[in-house]
Design an enzyme around this catalytic site. Structure first.
Site, PDB file in Angstrom:
ATOM      1  N   ARG A   1       0.855  -1.182   0.000  1.00 56.04           N
ATOM      2  CA  ARG A   1       0.000   0.000   0.000  1.00 56.04           C
ATOM      3  C   ARG A   1       0.898   1.241   0.000  1.00 56.04           C
ATOM      4  NH1 ARG A   1       1.807   1.742   4.073  1.00 56.04           N
ATOM      5  NH2 ARG A   1       0.644   3.667   3.811  1.00 56.04           N
TER       6      ARG A   1
ATOM      7  N   ALA B   1       1.011   5.153  -2.077  1.00 59.47           N
ATOM      8  CA  ALA B   1       0.983   5.453  -3.519  1.00 59.47           C
ATOM      9  C   ALA B   1       2.239   4.994  -4.284  1.00 59.47           C
ATOM     10  CB  ALA B   1       0.715   6.945  -3.723  1.00 59.47           C
TER      11      ALA B   1
ATOM     12  N   ARG C   1      -6.964  -0.408  -7.301  1.00 59.35           N
ATOM     13  CA  ARG C   1      -7.245   0.693  -6.363  1.00 59.35           C
ATOM     14  C   ARG C   1      -7.325   1.980  -7.196  1.00 59.35           C
ATOM     15  NH1 ARG C   1      -4.260   1.228  -0.729  1.00 59.35           N
ATOM     16  NH2 ARG C   1      -6.144   2.397  -0.271  1.00 59.35           N
TER      17      ARG C   1
ATOM     18  N   GLN D   1      -2.906   3.022   9.882  1.00 62.41           N
ATOM     19  CA  GLN D   1      -1.560   3.000   9.278  1.00 62.41           C
ATOM     20  C   GLN D   1      -0.537   3.775  10.110  1.00 62.41           C
ATOM     21  OE1 GLN D   1      -4.379   3.554   7.615  1.00 62.41           O
ATOM     22  NE2 GLN D   1      -4.257   2.992   5.462  1.00 62.41           N
TER      23      GLN D   1
ATOM     24  N   ASP E   1      -1.590  10.851  -2.322  1.00 66.11           N
ATOM     25  CA  ASP E   1      -1.918   9.788  -3.284  1.00 66.11           C
ATOM     26  C   ASP E   1      -2.110  10.341  -4.683  1.00 66.11           C
ATOM     27  OD1 ASP E   1      -2.786   8.705  -0.521  1.00 66.11           O
ATOM     28  OD2 ASP E   1      -2.532   6.982  -1.838  1.00 66.11           O
TER      29      ASP E   1
ATOM     30  N   ASN F   1      -5.092  12.848  -0.031  1.00 63.01           N
ATOM     31  CA  ASN F   1      -4.319  11.947   0.843  1.00 63.01           C
ATOM     32  C   ASN F   1      -5.289  11.229   1.785  1.00 63.01           C
ATOM     33  OD1 ASN F   1      -1.746  10.902   1.791  1.00 63.01           O
ATOM     34  ND2 ASN F   1      -2.042  12.106   3.633  1.00 63.01           N
ATOM     35  N   LYS F   2      -4.751  10.403   2.635  1.00 64.20           N
ATOM     36  CA  LYS F   2      -5.553   9.576   3.559  1.00 64.20           C
ATOM     37  C   LYS F   2      -6.632  10.387   4.268  1.00 64.20           C
ATOM     38  CE  LYS F   2      -5.384   6.058   4.022  1.00 64.20           C
ATOM     39  NZ  LYS F   2      -6.336   5.236   3.204  1.00 64.20           N
TER      40      LYS F   2
HETATM   41  O1  MRU Z   1      -4.647   3.504   1.888  1.00 56.93           O
HETATM   42  P1  MRU Z   1      -3.161   3.636   1.908  1.00 56.93           P
HETATM   43  O2  MRU Z   1      -2.527   3.106   3.146  1.00 56.93           O
HETATM   44  O3  MRU Z   1      -2.531   3.099   0.646  1.00 56.93           O
HETATM   45  O4  MRU Z   1      -2.935   5.201   1.899  1.00 56.93           O
HETATM   46  C1  MRU Z   1      -1.635   5.718   1.975  1.00 56.93           C
HETATM   47  C2  MRU Z   1      -1.591   7.190   2.083  1.00 56.93           C
HETATM   48  O5  MRU Z   1      -2.608   7.851   2.116  1.00 56.93           O
HETATM   49  C3  MRU Z   1      -0.239   7.826   2.083  1.00 56.93           C
HETATM   50  O6  MRU Z   1      -0.240   8.998   2.844  1.00 56.93           O
HETATM   51  C4  MRU Z   1       0.139   8.188   0.636  1.00 56.93           C
HETATM   52  O7  MRU Z   1      -0.022   7.086  -0.205  1.00 56.93           O
HETATM   53  C5  MRU Z   1       1.506   8.695   0.538  1.00 56.93           C
HETATM   54  S1  MRU Z   1       2.673   7.407   0.632  1.00 56.93           S
HETATM   55  C6  MRU Z   1       4.228   7.987   0.435  1.00 56.93           C
END
Ligand code: MRU
Length: 366
Positions: free
Chosen positions: A61, A63, A98, A210, A251, A261-262
């Site tokens: 997981r 990005a 995804r 996470q 992302d 982002n998340k």
């Molecule tokens: O759902 P995830 O765990 O894949 O989401 C990850 C994030 O939102 C990270 O902040 C983003 O991908 C940046 S990773 C360098």
């Protein structure tokens, strides 16, 4: 990064036996992130459908790592059938795994372009080479982000008078989310390694945690001082002068600097704005979607299974990993996985080319 003295990337090719057609058959190694922080386990993936499942279930997981995994997924596909039809079918299957992180589309497109002009028999070797190159470039990009972010932290710390510099981060944008180093955590690792007294506030990042499980695990392994906080604690800490800077990952970032982002990132940006705290986003160039301008209307937000909200997974007292329900059985739940922070709330974007205001992103990459 090192785990107990052994160097790991988050994804790597594994060479197997030679066959009459190929010099070697490859599979792909990954760290199963669904088991962390309780268990460190490596998995070997031999087929495209296994890679797609690993992306969907978030064994891999983040990005940049999703991009790298997609590249290796294409290589696994080409290894079994290098025809145009199979490459197109595999690309479409990966693209549906995804929807939000644009690195996935970027990596699949790059693999397709690299393979298109080649004769069938040259495609397998090229696919593995290109996937490896994507990974090596990711590591270099993140190291550069670390260097530029370090300068920002040093500047900000020099202007203040505190003995400890407090950085808040959301989700996991560390080395686990990339091939190595991370994006948002790269400047933090650089500052810590340079001898600075940095401390990290780690948002737990419900529903999948996470932050509490992955970011905290990384920081423990690297020896960086940190404290896990509930997602709702950040605003309070900001009001009381306990956050000097926020750095998050992304992302997908629009050409105008809107940041996806998340889920929960937007609320942190709002609180940072209200409290005059610098809000930085660490963004490798493959995360920028140059084709869109309006983050709110142009980015598909992944809706994940509501059970991720209803249940939590952790370590039981007997040492077993267990999943337990935390909501009433008859309650509805909703699980949007990402949100969009408008460019106006972002102080700066840290890229491999340097730091820029969000509305100057295009100039930086011209
Ligand atoms: O759902 P995830 O765990 O894949 O989401 C990850 C994030 O939102 C990270 O902040 C983003 O991908 C940046 S990773 C360098």
């Amino acid at each position: 990064m090192k785990i107990d003295e052994k160097y790991y990337r988050t994804i790597w090719p594994i060479t197997g036996a030679a066959s009459p057609e190929n010099d070697a058959i490859f599979s792909v190694g990954i760290i199963d992130q669904t088991l962390l922080p309780h268990r460190f386990e490596v998995k070997e993936l031999a087929r495209l459908d296994e890679m797609i499942l690993a992306i969907k279930t978030m064994q891999v997981r983040g990005a940049p790592l999703i991009g790298a995994a997609a590249a290796y997924g294409m290589a696994l596909a080409v290894q079994t059938d290098a025809s145009d039809t199979h490459i197109e079918k595999s690309a479409q299957a990966l693209l549906q795994s995804r929807p939000t992180a644009v690195n996935l589309r970027w990596a699949v497109n790059r693999m397709q372009i690299a393979l298109a002009a080649l004769p069938l028999k040259a495609r397998n070797q090229k696919a593995w080479e290109e996937a490896r190159l994507i990974c090596d470039e990711d590591v270099q990009i993140n190291q550069a982000i670390g260097g530029h972010g370090l300068a920002l932290i040093q500047d900000a710390a020099a202007k203040g008078s505190k003995s400890v510099f407090n950085i808040l981060t959301h989700c996991n944008a560390g080395w686990l989310a990339t091939v190595d180093w991370g994006t948002a955590l790269a400047p933090i690792y650089a500052a810590h390694d340079a001898g600075m007294n940095v401390h990290v506030w780690v948002d737990e990042t419900r529903p999948r945690n996470q932050g509490a499980s992955l970011t905290a695990w990384e920081l423990v392994k690297h020896g960086v001082p940190h404290t896990i906080i509930s997602d709702n604690a950040g605003g309070h800490l900001m009001q009381h002068g306990q956050v000097d800077m926020i750095i998050v990952g992304a992302d997908r970032v629009t050409s105008t600097g809107d940041v996806c982002n998340k889920i929960g990132t937007y609320l942190k940006a709002l609180a940072a704005f209200d409290n005059n705290i610098p809000f930085y986003v660490a963004v490798p160039s493959p995360t920028i979607d140059w084709t869109i301008q309006d983050g709110l209307s142009d980015i598909e937000i992944e809706m994940r299974d509501a059970d991720e909200v209803r249940f939590m997974t952790g370590l039981a007292k007997d040492g077993a990993i267990q999943t337990v329900r935390v909501t009433p059985i008859h309650s509805h739940a909703l699980n949007p996985a990402f949100d969009v922070t408008p460019a106006r709330l972002v102080t700066g974007i840290i890229t491999e080319r340097g730091v820029t205001a969000p509305n100057k992103l295009k100039q930086l990459f011209n």
